[in-house]
Structures are given as structure tokens and as C-alpha cells.
Design a protein around this motif. Structure first.
Motif, PDB file in Angstrom:
ATOM      1  N   LYS A   6     -16.341  -4.733  28.686  1.00  0.00           N
ATOM      2  CA  LYS A   6     -16.321  -4.643  30.132  1.00  0.00           C
ATOM      3  C   LYS A   6     -17.281  -3.550  30.544  1.00  0.00           C
ATOM      4  CE  LYS A   6     -11.613  -6.225  30.757  1.00  0.00           C
ATOM      5  NZ  LYS A   6     -10.314  -5.965  31.344  1.00  0.00           N
ATOM      6  N   LYS A   7     -17.923  -3.760  31.652  1.00  0.00           N
ATOM      7  CA  LYS A   7     -18.842  -2.765  32.170  1.00  0.00           C
ATOM      8  C   LYS A   7     -18.031  -1.559  32.637  1.00  0.00           C
ATOM      9  CE  LYS A   7     -22.542  -2.055  35.396  1.00  0.00           C
ATOM     10  NZ  LYS A   7     -23.351  -2.556  36.465  1.00  0.00           N
ATOM     11  N   THR A   8     -18.488  -0.382  32.260  1.00  0.00           N
ATOM     12  CA  THR A   8     -17.814   0.841  32.675  1.00  0.00           C
ATOM     13  C   THR A   8     -18.789   1.711  33.441  1.00  0.00           C
ATOM     14  OG1 THR A   8     -18.359   2.011  30.637  1.00  0.00           O
ATOM     15  CG2 THR A   8     -16.257   0.811  30.681  1.00  0.00           C
ATOM     16  N   SER A   9     -18.253   2.650  34.182  1.00  0.00           N
ATOM     17  CA  SER A   9     -19.052   3.614  34.926  1.00  0.00           C
ATOM     18  C   SER A   9     -18.540   5.004  34.618  1.00  0.00           C
ATOM     19  CB  SER A   9     -18.935   3.376  36.433  1.00  0.00           C
ATOM     20  OG  SER A   9     -19.432   2.111  36.775  1.00  0.00           O
ATOM     21  N   THR A  10     -19.422   5.951  34.667  1.00  0.00           N
ATOM     22  CA  THR A  10     -19.041   7.343  34.470  1.00  0.00           C
ATOM     23  C   THR A  10     -18.840   7.977  35.830  1.00  0.00           C
ATOM     24  OG1 THR A  10     -20.316   7.434  32.436  1.00  0.00           O
ATOM     25  CG2 THR A  10     -19.756   9.537  33.455  1.00  0.00           C
ATOM     26  N   MET A  11     -17.759   8.723  35.949  1.00  0.00           N
ATOM     27  CA  MET A  11     -17.428   9.362  37.211  1.00  0.00           C
ATOM     28  C   MET A  11     -16.812  10.722  36.903  1.00  0.00           C
ATOM     29  SD  MET A  11     -15.616   7.872  40.507  1.00  0.00           S
ATOM     30  CE  MET A  11     -17.219   7.633  41.215  1.00  0.00           C
ATOM     31  N   THR A  12     -16.993  11.667  37.777  1.00  0.00           N
ATOM     32  CA  THR A  12     -16.422  12.990  37.605  1.00  0.00           C
ATOM     33  C   THR A  12     -15.337  13.197  38.660  1.00  0.00           C
ATOM     34  OG1 THR A  12     -18.543  13.824  36.820  1.00  0.00           O
ATOM     35  CG2 THR A  12     -16.930  15.454  37.549  1.00  0.00           C
ATOM     36  N   PHE A  13     -14.183  13.703  38.215  1.00  0.00           N
ATOM     37  CA  PHE A  13     -13.078  14.023  39.122  1.00  0.00           C
ATOM     38  C   PHE A  13     -12.679  15.471  38.938  1.00  0.00           C
ATOM     39  CE2 PHE A  13     -12.437   9.473  38.314  1.00  0.00           C
ATOM     40  CZ  PHE A  13     -12.320   9.000  39.615  1.00  0.00           C
ATOM     41  N   ARG A  14     -12.194  16.071  39.972  1.00  0.00           N
ATOM     42  CA  ARG A  14     -11.575  17.389  39.873  1.00  0.00           C
ATOM     43  C   ARG A  14     -10.078  17.136  39.854  1.00  0.00           C
ATOM     44  NH1 ARG A  14     -14.961  21.424  40.526  1.00  0.00           N
ATOM     45  NH2 ARG A  14     -13.429  22.927  41.265  1.00  0.00           N
ATOM     46  N   ILE A  15      -9.414  17.601  38.797  1.00  0.00           N
ATOM     47  CA  ILE A  15      -7.984  17.343  38.605  1.00  0.00           C
ATOM     48  C   ILE A  15      -7.251  18.662  38.455  1.00  0.00           C
ATOM     49  CG2 ILE A  15      -6.278  16.233  37.099  1.00  0.00           C
ATOM     50  CD1 ILE A  15      -8.435  14.221  36.311  1.00  0.00           C
ATOM     51  N   ASP A  16      -6.140  18.759  39.134  1.00  0.00           N
ATOM     52  CA  ASP A  16      -5.273  19.930  39.027  1.00  0.00           C
ATOM     53  C   ASP A  16      -4.991  20.215  37.550  1.00  0.00           C
ATOM     54  OD1 ASP A  16      -2.323  20.907  38.720  1.00  0.00           O
ATOM     55  OD2 ASP A  16      -2.905  21.484  40.761  1.00  0.00           O
ATOM     56  N   GLU A  17      -5.085  21.467  37.141  1.00  0.00           N
ATOM     57  CA  GLU A  17      -4.903  21.851  35.738  1.00  0.00           C
ATOM     58  C   GLU A  17      -3.537  21.432  35.184  1.00  0.00           C
ATOM     59  OE1 GLU A  17      -6.690  23.240  33.236  1.00  0.00           O
ATOM     60  OE2 GLU A  17      -8.497  23.167  34.462  1.00  0.00           O
ATOM     61  N   ASP A  18      -2.470  21.556  35.983  1.00  0.00           N
ATOM     62  CA  ASP A  18      -1.137  21.162  35.511  1.00  0.00           C
ATOM     63  C   ASP A  18      -1.076  19.652  35.261  1.00  0.00           C
ATOM     64  OD1 ASP A  18      -0.213  23.762  35.633  1.00  0.00           O
ATOM     65  OD2 ASP A  18       0.636  23.531  37.647  1.00  0.00           O
ATOM     66  N   VAL A  19      -1.689  18.884  36.148  1.00  0.00           N
ATOM     67  CA  VAL A  19      -1.719  17.428  35.983  1.00  0.00           C
ATOM     68  C   VAL A  19      -2.522  17.079  34.739  1.00  0.00           C
ATOM     69  CG1 VAL A  19      -2.537  15.254  36.996  1.00  0.00           C
ATOM     70  CG2 VAL A  19      -1.404  16.967  38.444  1.00  0.00           C
ATOM     71  N   LEU A  20      -3.668  17.677  34.585  1.00  0.00           N
ATOM     72  CA  LEU A  20      -4.513  17.410  33.423  1.00  0.00           C
ATOM     73  C   LEU A  20      -3.800  17.765  32.120  1.00  0.00           C
ATOM     74  CD1 LEU A  20      -7.193  16.458  32.298  1.00  0.00           C
ATOM     75  CD2 LEU A  20      -8.103  18.769  32.675  1.00  0.00           C
ATOM     76  N   SER A  21      -3.096  18.871  32.117  1.00  0.00           N
ATOM     77  CA  SER A  21      -2.346  19.275  30.924  1.00  0.00           C
ATOM     78  C   SER A  21      -1.286  18.231  30.562  1.00  0.00           C
ATOM     79  CB  SER A  21      -1.688  20.641  31.167  1.00  0.00           C
ATOM     80  OG  SER A  21      -0.899  21.003  30.072  1.00  0.00           O
ATOM     81  N   LYS A  22      -0.582  17.717  31.561  1.00  0.00           N
ATOM     82  CA  LYS A  22       0.432  16.683  31.307  1.00  0.00           C
ATOM     83  C   LYS A  22      -0.204  15.378  30.838  1.00  0.00           C
ATOM     84  CE  LYS A  22       3.869  18.603  34.412  1.00  0.00           C
ATOM     85  NZ  LYS A  22       4.589  18.489  35.672  1.00  0.00           N
ATOM     86  N   LEU A  23      -1.351  15.018  31.415  1.00  0.00           N
ATOM     87  CA  LEU A  23      -2.054  13.811  30.979  1.00  0.00           C
ATOM     88  C   LEU A  23      -2.516  13.946  29.528  1.00  0.00           C
ATOM     89  CD1 LEU A  23      -4.218  13.034  34.141  1.00  0.00           C
ATOM     90  CD2 LEU A  23      -2.276  11.691  33.285  1.00  0.00           C
ATOM     91  N   ARG A  24      -3.066  15.095  29.185  1.00  0.00           N
ATOM     92  CA  ARG A  24      -3.502  15.324  27.801  1.00  0.00           C
ATOM     93  C   ARG A  24      -2.323  15.255  26.841  1.00  0.00           C
ATOM     94  NH1 ARG A  24      -7.763  19.862  29.414  1.00  0.00           N
ATOM     95  NH2 ARG A  24      -9.641  18.584  29.221  1.00  0.00           N
ATOM     96  N   SER A  25      -1.234  15.878  27.224  1.00  0.00           N
ATOM     97  CA  SER A  25      -0.047  15.894  26.371  1.00  0.00           C
ATOM     98  C   SER A  25       0.497  14.481  26.164  1.00  0.00           C
ATOM     99  CB  SER A  25       1.025  16.789  27.002  1.00  0.00           C
ATOM    100  OG  SER A  25       2.204  16.762  26.252  1.00  0.00           O
ATOM    101  N   GLU A  26       0.562  13.703  27.230  1.00  0.00           N
ATOM    102  CA  GLU A  26       1.086  12.342  27.121  1.00  0.00           C
ATOM    103  C   GLU A  26       0.139  11.445  26.320  1.00  0.00           C
ATOM    104  OE1 GLU A  26       3.834   9.241  27.496  1.00  0.00           O
ATOM    105  OE2 GLU A  26       4.057  11.403  27.755  1.00  0.00           O
ATOM    106  N   SER A  27      -1.153  11.592  26.507  1.00  0.00           N
ATOM    107  CA  SER A  27      -2.091  10.769  25.735  1.00  0.00           C
ATOM    108  C   SER A  27      -1.987  11.122  24.252  1.00  0.00           C
ATOM    109  CB  SER A  27      -3.523  10.919  26.242  1.00  0.00           C
ATOM    110  OG  SER A  27      -4.074  12.177  25.922  1.00  0.00           O
ATOM    111  N   LYS A  28      -1.800  12.380  23.937  1.00  0.00           N
ATOM    112  CA  LYS A  28      -1.621  12.791  22.533  1.00  0.00           C
ATOM    113  C   LYS A  28      -0.326  12.199  21.985  1.00  0.00           C
ATOM    114  CE  LYS A  28      -1.533  16.805  19.530  1.00  0.00           C
ATOM    115  NZ  LYS A  28      -1.592  18.262  19.438  1.00  0.00           N
ATOM    116  N   HIS A  29       0.734  12.254  22.771  1.00  0.00           N
ATOM    117  CA  HIS A  29       2.024  11.682  22.360  1.00  0.00           C
ATOM    118  C   HIS A  29       1.893  10.184  22.084  1.00  0.00           C
ATOM    119  CE1 HIS A  29       6.333  10.905  22.272  1.00  0.00           C
ATOM    120  NE2 HIS A  29       6.144   9.967  23.181  1.00  0.00           N
TER     121      HIS A  29
END
Length: 176
Positions: A6-29
Motif C-alpha cells: 500500500k502506498k504510504t506517506s511520511t508525516m510528522t506529528f507533535r505528540i504529548d510525551e505521556d501519550v507517546l510513552s504509553k503508545l511505545r509501552s503498548e507497542s512493545k507489549h
């Protein structure tokens, strides 16, 4: 061999550090990359979450569903499927998918099961679709859904479907 790219695009987002930490933790889990995990979140949003309130869906805990359907008689489950279930499902799928063809309905149904945390297995062999749904929500839940699906497939999609169900699972088959 054909790759499903599938065609993908690169995009940059600014994400709250607490949200990003939870996303990283869940993806690792989940043992998946953060990129893949975030793409799944976005996909669920555009396939389901952005429509949920618009079509009148409300989240209900599984024990409540088990209790409600458990209090019904089989006749009441069938009656509710006939009176309102078919129209609600058809209208919701149409609104969310934009049309009511076989492929659109299957896509919607699979997204609905995933969004409801219900296990679904869809196989196709020799032009026969086989769906197996593990739900643990009771026999009347199975009866209600097999009745609704039978009405949708027969009256809206023009397909003959064979169903089987029990207290914790339901399955159905139909030819392409």
C-alpha cells in the motif's frame, strides 16, 4: 508472488510525551513496531471510531450483554432481530461503507466484530466464504445475530447462507 503493498506517506506529528510513552509501552507489549501500532490505531479510527457516535453506537460491557440476552426467550431474540436488527445493521453498514454490496458488508462486519473485541476468522476456499465468530455472549446473542445476518444476506445481498451457533460461537458459510 504478488506483494500487497500500500502506498504510504511520511508525516510528522507533535505528540504529548505521556501519550507517546504509553503508545511505545503498548507497542512493545504487543511485540510490534510503534509505526505499525499507530497505523492500526489510525485504521481503526477511520474504519470504525469516527462513525460510532454518528450511527448511535454505545459501548456496553460484555457482562451486561450476557445478562440482557440471557433474560430473553429465543422468540424475543428472533423478534428483536426481525423488528429492528436487520434495519439497524443495514443502515449502519450503508452509512459507514457508502454502499451495501457484499464486499462492503463483509468489510463492515469484520470491523464491527474487531471493534467489539469479538474474535472472527474468515476463510475463503473454492469460492466459499466461511466465518467463525467466538463471542462467549450466550446462545440468544448467537440466535439474534444469525437471524439478522440471515435477513441481510437473503433480503439485501441476495445470498443463501448456512448458519450454525451455540452458546459461545456462531459460524456461517456462503458461496461467492
Amino acid at each position: 508472488m504478488v506483494l500487497n503493498t500500500k502506498k504510504t506517506s511520511t508525516m510528522t506529528f507533535r505528540i504529548d510525551e505521556d501519550v507517546l510513552s504509553k503508545l511505545r509501552s503498548e507497542s512493545k507489549h504487543r511485540e510490534t513496531s510503534l509505526n505499525t501500532f499507530v497505523n492500526h490505531i489510525f485504521k481503526r479510527y477511520v474504519e470504525w471510531d469516527m462513525y460510532e457516535a454518528k450511527v448511535g453506537m454505545v459501548p456496553i460491557a460484555k457482562p451486561i450483554i450476557v445478562e440482557l440476552f440471557g433474560k430473553m426467550t429465543k422468540d424475543q431474540a428472533i423478534d428483536m432481530a426481525n423488528r429492528i436488527g436487520k434495519n439497524v445493521v443495514r443502515d449502519t453498514a450503508l452509512f459507514m461503507q457508502g454502499d451495501m454490496g457484499l464486499d462492503s458488508f463483509i468489510t463492515w462486519f469484520e470491523a464491527r466484530m474487531r471493534a467489539s473485541s469479538i474474535e472472527i476468522n474468515h476463510n475463503m476456499k473454492n469460492n466459499i466464504h466461511t466465518f467463525i465468530i467466538k463471542h462467549d455472549l450466550g446462545e440468544n446473542w448467537s440466535l439474534y445475530h444469525t437471524t439478522v445476518l440471515e435477513l441481510i444476506f437473503r433480503e439485501v445481498l441476495g445470498k443463501k447462507v448456512d448458519f450454525d451457533y451455540n452458546v459461545g460461537m456462531m459460524s456461517f458459510k456462503f458461496a461467492e
